[in-house]
Design an enzyme around this catalytic site. Structure first.
Site, PDB file in Angstrom:
ATOM      1  N   SER A  34      78.519  18.516  22.431  1.00 33.47           N
ATOM      2  CA  SER A  34      77.583  19.603  22.143  1.00 33.47           C
ATOM      3  C   SER A  34      77.475  20.500  23.363  1.00 33.47           C
ATOM      4  CB  SER A  34      76.211  19.037  21.793  1.00 33.47           C
ATOM      5  OG  SER A  34      75.232  20.056  21.831  1.00 33.47           O
ATOM      6  N   TYR A  45      69.846  13.547  24.180  1.00 36.55           N
ATOM      7  CA  TYR A  45      71.080  13.805  23.427  1.00 36.55           C
ATOM      8  C   TYR A  45      72.065  14.618  24.265  1.00 36.55           C
ATOM      9  CZ  TYR A  45      74.035  15.477  19.565  1.00 36.55           C
ATOM     10  OH  TYR A  45      75.096  15.772  18.738  1.00 36.55           O
ATOM     11  N   LYS A  83      75.881  13.662  25.591  1.00 39.89           N
ATOM     12  CA  LYS A  83      77.056  14.504  25.366  1.00 39.89           C
ATOM     13  C   LYS A  83      77.774  14.811  26.678  1.00 39.89           C
ATOM     14  CE  LYS A  83      76.877  14.486  20.981  1.00 39.89           C
ATOM     15  NZ  LYS A  83      77.962  13.870  20.188  1.00 39.89           N
ATOM     16  N   THR A  89      73.838  22.067   9.985  1.00 43.05           N
ATOM     17  CA  THR A  89      73.922  20.730   9.399  1.00 43.05           C
ATOM     18  C   THR A  89      72.515  20.133   9.301  1.00 43.05           C
ATOM     19  OG1 THR A  89      74.139  19.582  11.518  1.00 43.05           O
ATOM     20  CG2 THR A  89      76.182  20.380  10.492  1.00 43.05           C
TER      21      THR A  89
END
Length: 300
Positions: A156, A182, A186, A215
């Site tokens: 990401s 997160y 990544k 998404t």
């Protein structure tokens, strides 16, 4: 799930620039619905879908078979947050199958609060980092025996604001900020890709950012961002394009292994004048920590 005219047009365009893949084997662990487009473009060869939700996976398999006519699509149920089971799956896969040409690491987790799995590991770390590490390392011997082996990990752009930090891998200290955790994971995936490329030179490694894609994961994890940026987000098929190119094209392997991509182009892993660079010692330490931790849960 039905394909829009845009997907059909994009697929036809992609097919003209990609080689025949009827004899190649692909394994993908997935997240959200973007995986459908990866697999749809890979209409030849044998496809192994590693999924957490059996019902959604079987529905997706049926759609892919219907749309492509390729019946060599297999579903494997695995939750990457269950660390011992990741080992067990990888070892069983090696025993059952003789070749694997492409591994696509796309599974991801953003937790709203810190939670641990049955082994006592923070769940998002177990999925995003340790699960990817174990699955990749365990399957490397199978990849090395296969023609033109490749590993692609989906990262990401959030990693660009993170410096590698190895002192708090499981987010035990400080406030648990799910988005930053997160992004750190990544960053760790990028470092893992670079380091594995140096160690396993027979396999071509790459890591890519698909852009900000519309998404369910983005909508659920970052509702304010999703709401304000919805009109600018990429479609899943747009997000899938570079992964498919990295998995199939001859051009991708003319670039050095271990590099970072966006929109089929090499991209820097740090912003200009950024403070996010880490030392070789820190990067090697990450790999050592992951290796030691992985071995703790390895079946004997």
């Amino acid at each position: 799930m039905h394909l829009s005219p845009l997907v059909r047009k994009t697929k036809a365009k992609a097919a003209k620039s990609l080689p025949s893949i009827s004899s190649r084997d692909f394994l993908q662990n997935n997240a959200a619905n973007i995986w459908f487009y990866y697999l749809f473009f890979i209409t030849g060869g044998t496809i192994h879908m590693v999924c957490r939700n059996k019902d959604k996976a079987e529905e997706a398999r049926a759609d892919i078979v219907k749309e492509t006519g390729n019946k060599e699509v297999y579903v494997h149920i695995l939750d990457l947050s269950e660390t011992r089971k990741v080992w067990e799956f990888a070892e069983a896969f090696k025993r059952k199958y003789k070749t694997l040409n492409v591994l696509i690491n796309n599974a991801g987790a953003i937790m709203s609060q810190r939670d641990v799995n049955a082994e006592g590991l923070e769940k998002s770390f177990a999925v995003n980092v340790l699960g990817v590490y174990i699955l990749t390392k365990s399957l490397i011997p199978l990849l090395e025996k296969s023609p033109d082996p490749r590993v692609i990990s989906v990262t990401s752009g959030g990693m660009l604001v993170q410096k590698l930090r190895i002192g708090n891998l499981q987010s035990e200290r400080g406030r648990f900020d799910s988005t930053m955790v997160y992004a750190q994971h990544k960053r760790q995936q990028v470092v893992m890709t670079e380091q594995m490329a140096k160690t396993h030179t027979a396999v071509h490694f790459s890591v890519m950012h698909p852009g900000w894609v519309d998404t369910p994961a983005v909508a659920n994890a970052m509702p304010d961002f999703h709401r304000s940026m919805k009109e600018s987000l990429r479609t899943p098929e747009q997000g899938a394009d570079t992964v498919v190119w990295l998995a199939l094209s001859e051009a991708a392997t003319t670039n050095p292994s271990g590099r970072f991509y966006q929109d089929r182009k090499l991209a820097p892993t740090h912003l200009p004048l950024a403070w996010t660079h880490s030392s070789p010692l820190e990067e090697q330490k990450l790999m050592s920590l992951l290796d030691d931790l992985a071995k703790t849960f390895q079946p004997h």
